[in-house]
Write a protein that holds these residues in place. Structure first.
Motif, PDB file in Angstrom:
ATOM      1  N   VAL A   1      16.396  17.561 -32.593  1.00 56.09           N
ATOM      2  CA  VAL A   1      16.224  17.242 -31.430  1.00 56.09           C
ATOM      3  C   VAL A   1      17.137  18.211 -30.379  1.00 56.09           C
ATOM      4  O   VAL A   1      18.063  18.790 -30.538  1.00 56.09           O
ATOM      5  CB  VAL A   1      16.799  15.889 -30.969  1.00 56.09           C
ATOM      6  N   ASP A   2      16.445  18.810 -29.269  1.00 59.03           N
ATOM      7  CA  ASP A   2      16.837  19.705 -28.468  1.00 59.03           C
ATOM      8  C   ASP A   2      18.273  19.116 -27.670  1.00 59.03           C
ATOM      9  O   ASP A   2      18.351  17.930 -27.424  1.00 59.03           O
ATOM     10  CB  ASP A   2      16.006  20.015 -27.367  1.00 59.03           C
TER      11      ASP A   2
ATOM     12  N   ASP B   1       5.742   7.219 -22.837  1.00 55.76           N
ATOM     13  CA  ASP B   1       4.685   7.036 -22.122  1.00 55.76           C
ATOM     14  C   ASP B   1       3.912   5.727 -21.499  1.00 55.76           C
ATOM     15  O   ASP B   1       4.865   4.968 -22.252  1.00 55.76           O
ATOM     16  CB  ASP B   1       3.453   8.098 -22.512  1.00 55.76           C
ATOM     17  N   ALA B   2       2.919   5.661 -21.075  1.00 56.67           N
ATOM     18  CA  ALA B   2       2.507   4.243 -20.662  1.00 56.67           C
ATOM     19  C   ALA B   2       2.090   3.393 -21.825  1.00 56.67           C
ATOM     20  O   ALA B   2       2.007   2.119 -21.584  1.00 56.67           O
ATOM     21  CB  ALA B   2       1.312   4.365 -19.621  1.00 56.67           C
ATOM     22  N   GLN B   3       1.733   3.962 -23.040  1.00 57.42           N
ATOM     23  CA  GLN B   3       1.442   3.347 -24.060  1.00 57.42           C
ATOM     24  C   GLN B   3       2.883   2.869 -25.058  1.00 57.42           C
ATOM     25  O   GLN B   3       2.612   2.655 -26.179  1.00 57.42           O
ATOM     26  CB  GLN B   3       0.408   4.115 -24.954  1.00 57.42           C
ATOM     27  N   ASN B   4       3.849   3.252 -24.577  1.00 63.65           N
ATOM     28  CA  ASN B   4       5.215   2.997 -25.136  1.00 63.65           C
ATOM     29  C   ASN B   4       5.365   4.033 -26.464  1.00 63.65           C
ATOM     30  O   ASN B   4       6.313   3.839 -27.212  1.00 63.65           O
ATOM     31  CB  ASN B   4       5.203   1.611 -25.865  1.00 63.65           C
ATOM     32  N   ALA B   5       4.746   5.273 -26.440  1.00 60.23           N
ATOM     33  CA  ALA B   5       5.092   6.122 -27.297  1.00 60.23           C
ATOM     34  C   ALA B   5       5.818   7.278 -26.806  1.00 60.23           C
ATOM     35  O   ALA B   5       5.873   7.490 -25.617  1.00 60.23           O
ATOM     36  CB  ALA B   5       3.709   6.912 -27.711  1.00 60.23           C
ATOM     37  N   VAL B   6       6.882   7.649 -27.895  1.00 57.64           N
ATOM     38  CA  VAL B   6       7.981   8.505 -27.404  1.00 57.64           C
ATOM     39  C   VAL B   6       7.207   9.914 -27.459  1.00 57.64           C
ATOM     40  O   VAL B   6       6.622  10.446 -28.394  1.00 57.64           O
ATOM     41  CB  VAL B   6       8.885   8.443 -28.492  1.00 57.64           C
ATOM     42  N   LYS B   7       7.321  10.711 -26.227  1.00 57.46           N
ATOM     43  CA  LYS B   7       6.554  12.103 -26.104  1.00 57.46           C
ATOM     44  C   LYS B   7       7.683  12.980 -26.099  1.00 57.46           C
ATOM     45  O   LYS B   7       7.341  14.147 -26.726  1.00 57.46           O
ATOM     46  CB  LYS B   7       5.888  11.882 -24.736  1.00 57.46           C
ATOM     47  N   ARG B   8       9.061  12.778 -25.812  1.00 51.24           N
ATOM     48  CA  ARG B   8       9.829  13.898 -25.762  1.00 51.24           C
ATOM     49  C   ARG B   8      11.356  13.144 -26.019  1.00 51.24           C
ATOM     50  O   ARG B   8      11.706  12.236 -25.677  1.00 51.24           O
ATOM     51  CB  ARG B   8       9.834  14.580 -24.520  1.00 51.24           C
ATOM     52  N   ARG B   9      12.258  14.134 -26.750  1.00 46.42           N
ATOM     53  CA  ARG B   9      13.501  13.772 -26.898  1.00 46.42           C
ATOM     54  C   ARG B   9      14.514  14.856 -26.612  1.00 46.42           C
ATOM     55  O   ARG B   9      14.005  15.991 -26.578  1.00 46.42           O
ATOM     56  CB  ARG B   9      13.577  13.275 -28.363  1.00 46.42           C
TER      57      ARG B   9
ATOM     58  N   SER C   1      24.025  19.474 -34.425  1.00 42.38           N
ATOM     59  CA  SER C   1      22.783  19.311 -34.669  1.00 42.38           C
ATOM     60  C   SER C   1      22.228  17.966 -34.790  1.00 42.38           C
ATOM     61  O   SER C   1      22.817  17.308 -35.894  1.00 42.38           O
ATOM     62  CB  SER C   1      22.021  20.169 -35.505  1.00 42.38           C
ATOM     63  N   VAL C   2      21.490  17.364 -34.378  1.00 44.12           N
ATOM     64  CA  VAL C   2      20.818  15.996 -34.419  1.00 44.12           C
ATOM     65  C   VAL C   2      19.135  16.168 -34.858  1.00 44.12           C
ATOM     66  O   VAL C   2      18.409  16.693 -34.405  1.00 44.12           O
ATOM     67  CB  VAL C   2      20.929  15.183 -33.005  1.00 44.12           C
ATOM     68  N   HIS C   3      19.052  15.446 -36.001  1.00 43.79           N
ATOM     69  CA  HIS C   3      17.847  15.320 -36.598  1.00 43.79           C
ATOM     70  C   HIS C   3      17.110  13.935 -36.448  1.00 43.79           C
ATOM     71  O   HIS C   3      17.718  13.240 -36.469  1.00 43.79           O
ATOM     72  CB  HIS C   3      17.793  15.837 -37.915  1.00 43.79           C
TER      73      HIS C   3
END
Length: 198
Positions: A134-135, A110-118, A126-128
């Motif tokens: 993680v989808d 997002d605009a604050q550099n926070a990861v919102k989705r992966r 499977s990836v964790h």
């Protein structure tokens, strides 16, 4: 009332109405597709030759390394989807597919550099990341047809975002072709339309 006074009152009334119109309702959505390169073609190399690892990622695998190695990475400038469809291609014109060994890790910031989705795309178990599974977007494969991977639902519809892409490899060789994010107003794929008609 004097005619000039009536005219002035009418003009001021129209100006007041115009100021109250929300800007978003008048902003046109771009009809021109936008292509943003996510990662650059990286030739095959043995997994062990990649020095960097992604310590926060763990792959459920019995062959190879559970902590994947970084083949390459990229990050977009700040973008807005503005209701457009978002798909992955191997070129800016949206004509080619792409390939990856083993997988792309897509992170929406997002605009604050926070990861919102992966999400991950490619050939992987499977990836964790911590306790998060993680989808996986699309089928488990090394190669993808043009536009086959649709990431529209992964991205915010109108908020600003950046997309960070890390190509990760667990075993064998790691590589990736050019990968582009293409934002367009095109509807569902022709194949999907054909299915609806039957």
């Amino acid at each position: 009332m004097h005619p000039r006074t009536i005219l002035l009152a009418a003009t001021l009334g129209l100006m007041a109405c115009a100021r109250n119109v929300p800007a978003s309702s008048t902003a046109p959505v771009s009809s021109t597709p936008r292509a943003i390169r996510l990662v650059v073609d990286t030739p095959p190399q043995e997994t062990g030759t990649f020095d960097k690892v992604r310590d926060d990622v763990e792959v459920d695998t019995e062959e190879g390394e559970r902590t994947p190695r970084v083949v390459t990475f990229g990050e977009t400038p700040v973008l807005r989807r503005d209701g457009q469809r978002a798909q992955l291609y191997g070129d800016a014109q949206g004509k080619l597919g792409f390939s990856v060994d083993n997988f792309l890790l897509l992170e929406v910031l997002d605009a604050q550099n926070a990861v919102k989705r992966r999400a991950v795309v490619g050939f992987t178990d499977s990836v964790h990341m911590g306790k998060e599974l993680v989808d996986n977007v699309g089928r488990r494969a090394f190669t993808f047809e043009p536009g086959e991977i649709d990431v529209t639902e992964l991205l915010p519809e109108s908020e600003p975002f950046r997309l960070r892409v890390t190509v990760l490899d667990s075993w064998g060789v790691g590589r990736v072709s050019d990968v582009y994010l293409v934002l367009s107003n095109q509807g569902p794929r022709a194949a999907e339309d054909d299915l609806r008609g039957n």
